[in-house]
Design an enzyme around this catalytic site. Structure first.
Site, short mmCIF file in Angstrom:
data_model
loop_
_atom_site.label_atom_id
_atom_site.label_comp_id
_atom_site.label_asym_id
_atom_site.label_seq_id
_atom_site.Cartn_x
_atom_site.Cartn_y
_atom_site.Cartn_z
N CYS A 163 -25.61 -7.06 -10.72
CA CYS A 163 -25.75 -6.41 -9.42
C CYS A 163 -25.23 -4.97 -9.45
O CYS A 163 -24.18 -4.69 -10.01
CB CYS A 163 -25.00 -7.20 -8.36
SG CYS A 163 -25.07 -6.48 -6.71
N ASP A 188 0.77 -1.24 0.00
CA ASP A 188 0.00 0.00 0.00
C ASP A 188 0.81 1.30 0.00
O ASP A 188 0.24 2.35 -0.15
CB ASP A 188 -0.96 0.00 1.21
CG ASP A 188 -2.10 0.98 1.03
OD1 ASP A 188 -2.49 1.24 -0.13
OD2 ASP A 188 -2.61 1.50 2.04
#
Length: 346
Positions: free
Chosen positions: A187, A130
């Site tokens: 969805c 990250d």
């Protein structure tokens, strides 16, 4: 060797492990540059500054041949949306309620990297979590961990939307796994749930409208058109993740105690947070990823939540912050005072 890597990763606490080739993907790079060109990264200058390295593993490290993509589950035992209407409490994103994942994941990545180098003398490795120009989510999809859903985050059939991602680049030629197919289908739950409309289209995110970006990365006053939509969210937002149907298969990550929520961060009282000074902030959020945003940005966020609460009892604390030395805090306090003043009169 591939199977032994997976076994060792499991022993180190990783819930998901997959292998991918380290070659750059021109399509992925083009999408990155298009996103940056449209300014959708907001004020995250580092995304643009190292875009050339971010576009693929070999752009960052030409000697890399394989990527070991890894994920640790932080699936919550409680409903992240449960506090949506509890106005005297603040909401902190699930991932930030426990220990700082950077430390936990990197420690395990380094342990796996050391094991690999010991097993294969001469192998070179680099670990990332990250804080480097690495696109962990598309690499996770390429390695078969899951797929990038319509909310742009990785979705796993076993772990839902709740995975911390890390990667090990290596000079070893490892047999790659099969990339994961997209399972979002028709969805639109995550798109419909976004309070600020941060998704211009499925699989696209405009960070400038995202509550996670606004409460964590954005400096200065938050644009007025988003303040009411913040609700009582003071650090991040779980809405698009929490509504994903695939979460029904995720088991709470109680086996990794580092990610268990700290009691004081599950449902903190707004009144107490509004009283934070710098020393108290550092004490309360020690060991948490929240610490990096600093007291001023946290109190700014809490003032927006106070203004949205309709609770006139918070007015004295809000008024005290109208003359705060930080301009963004003072601006947020004046906004909250006007909102609470109207609520009081009503």
């Amino acid at each position: 060797m591939e199977q032994r890597i997976r076994q060792q990763a499991t022993e180190l606490g990783f819930a998901a492990c997959g292998l991918a080739p380290a070659a750059d993907d021109p399509l992925r790079a083009a999408r990155l540059h298009e996103w940056l060109g449209e300014g959708r990264h907001g004020a995250m200058e580092w995304m643009e500054a190292r875009a050339g390295q971010r576009q693929g593993p070999q752009s960052l490290w030409p000697e890399a041949r394989s990527v070991i993509a890894l994920g640790m589950s932080y699936a919550p035992a409680h409903d992240p949306l449960a506090l949506a209407d509890v106005t005297d409490r603040a909401r902190i994103s699930v991932y930030a309620q426990g220990a700082d994942y950077h430390d936990i994941v990197k420690r395990a990545l380094k342990a796996l990297a050391r094991w690999l180098v010991a097993e294969v003398p001469g192998a070179e490795v680099k670990v990332f979590v990250d804080t480097a120009p690495v696109m962990e989510k598309p690499l996770g999809q390429l390695a078969g961990l899951g797929w990038q859903g319509k909310h742009t985050n990785l979705v796993s059939r076993r772990h839902g939307s709740w995975l911390f991602l890390g990667a090990i680049y290596t000079t070893l030629d490892l047999q790659p796994d099969t990339p994961h197919a997209d399972r979002c289908g028709s969805c639109t739950a995550c798109q419909d749930a976004c309070p600020t409309g941060a998704f211009p289209a499925p699989y696209q995110l405009d960070a400038r409208a995202c509550i996670s970006y606004l409460t964590i990365e954005h400096k200065g006053p938050i644009p007025e058109q988003y303040r009411a939509a913040l609700g009582n969210r003071i650090y991040g937002c779980d809405d698009c993740l929490a509504v994903c149907p695939w979460n029904s298969f995720a088991k709470a990550a109680a086996d990794n105690r580092a990610f268990l929520p700290r009691a004081e961060l599950v449902a903190p009282r707004l009144a107490e947070l509004l009283a934070l000074d710098d020393a108290t902030f550092r004490s309360v959020f020690a060991g948490s990823p929240i610490k990096r945003i600093g007291r001023d940005r946290m109190v700014r966020n809490c003032l927006y939540a106070a203004g949205n609460s309709g609770d006139a009892r918070l007015l004295p604390r809000v008024e005290a912050l109208c003359s705060d030395p930080d301009p963004a805090v003072a601006d947020a306090a004046r906004w909250a005072r006007a909102r609470l003043g109207s609520a009081d009169q009503a």
